[in-house]
Design a protein around this motif. Structure first.
Motif, PDB file in Angstrom:
ATOM      1  N   GLY A 167       0.403  -0.792   0.340  1.00  0.00           N
ATOM      2  CA  GLY A 167       0.043   0.064  -0.042  1.00  0.00           C
ATOM      3  C   GLY A 167       0.929   0.921  -0.064  1.00  0.00           C
ATOM      4  N   GLU A 168       0.442   2.379   0.324  1.00  0.00           N
ATOM      5  CA  GLU A 168       1.185   3.528   0.466  1.00  0.00           C
ATOM      6  C   GLU A 168       1.786   3.552   1.232  1.00  0.00           C
ATOM      7  OE1 GLU A 168       1.207   5.869  -2.704  1.00  0.00           O
ATOM      8  OE2 GLU A 168       0.176   4.132  -3.334  1.00  0.00           O
ATOM      9  N   LYS A 192       4.115   3.998   4.506  1.00  0.00           N
ATOM     10  CA  LYS A 192       5.555   3.481   4.196  1.00  0.00           C
ATOM     11  C   LYS A 192       5.908   2.225   5.278  1.00  0.00           C
ATOM     12  CE  LYS A 192      10.453   5.773   5.344  1.00  0.00           C
ATOM     13  NZ  LYS A 192      10.451   4.689   7.087  1.00  0.00           N
TER      14      LYS A 192
END
Length: 243
Positions: free
Chosen positions: A179-180, A182
């Motif tokens: 996903g986005e 980190k």
């Protein structure tokens, strides 16, 4: 190029770094409020630095990269040592497994492993399991950047330092795409004197990786993603005076 650092985000780098250093037997390199670095040297194998930097983001309960610690016949001893230093038991739905899942003092999951033949030469960190959409492909990417070589493992693909010692980098088939958010734990690759940064970045793209622009301002390193989206940093070559 070579694999230099295991980098872990932390709310309190000094406190968390001292936990990991005591548990793994590291040697302090940097002890500042915003950055703690400890050196993890494996006999006849690689020297890796565990680097903790201050970040505000919360812990991810299901990280794509985590630490597997060597346990084997000393598994109970290692677990008790971790608990005494501030770790806690953690249930992530693992069920009845031969390894023990714990959380460090900030909640980052890690495992203390049972004995496996491939861990006999690993040192205190048995393995670095990394989620991958295509383990064979990603093993090729990491082998070229790190200089580590393919070895046998219970996982779909694995690499180890060419000395034959040190932790495994295990490519594990991901449960879901990246996903986005980190990765809280990532790896750093260091360029060597004579490496051409532009040529390296072109090769990263050929292998399926890409350059990221995280909008963190001007940095002395380049933030990349491997073909499965996992972040890594490409550090500049050290000057002769600091190498």
């Amino acid at each position: 190029m070579y694999l230099e650092n295991i980098a872990l985000d932390a709310r309190d780098p000094r406190t968390l770094g001292r936990f990991w250093e005591a548990l793994l037997g590291g040697t302090t390199l940097t002890d500042d409020p915003d950055l703690f670095e400890t050196r993890l040297a494996v006999a006849d194998g690689p020297v890796l630095d565990l680097c903790l930097a201050r970040v505000p983001e919360p812990v991810d309960a299901h990280p794509r990269l985590h630490l597997d610690l060597a346990g084997g016949h000393r598994q109970a001893v290692v677990v008790e040592r971790a608990l005494s230093l501030g770790a806690s038991h953690l249930d992530i739905g693992q069920g009845d497994v031969p390894w023990v899942v714990l959380a460090d003092p900030e909640g980052n999951p890690f495992c203390v492993m049972e004995g496996r033949p491939e861990y006999a030469v690993s040192g205190p960190v048995a393995a670095l399991p990394l989620d991958s959409a295509d383990p064979d492909r990603d093993a090729g990417f990491w082998a070229e950047l790190s200089g580590w070589v393919p070895v046998g493992s219970a996982m779909p693909a694995a690499l180890r330092h060419p000395s034959g010692h040190g932790p495994l980098l295990e490519l594990c088939r991901e449960a879901a795409p990246k996903g986005e958010v980190k990765n809280r734990l990532h790896l750093d690759i260091r360029l060597e004197e004579g490496d051409d940064p532009d040529a390296v970045l072109a090769r990263v793209a050929e292998l399926g990786g890409r350059v990221l622009d995280p909008d963190w301002g001007e940095l002395p390193w380049t933030v990349l993603a491997d073909p499965s989206g996992n972040e890594l940093c490409l550090l500049p070559a050290r000057s002769p005076a600091t190498s």
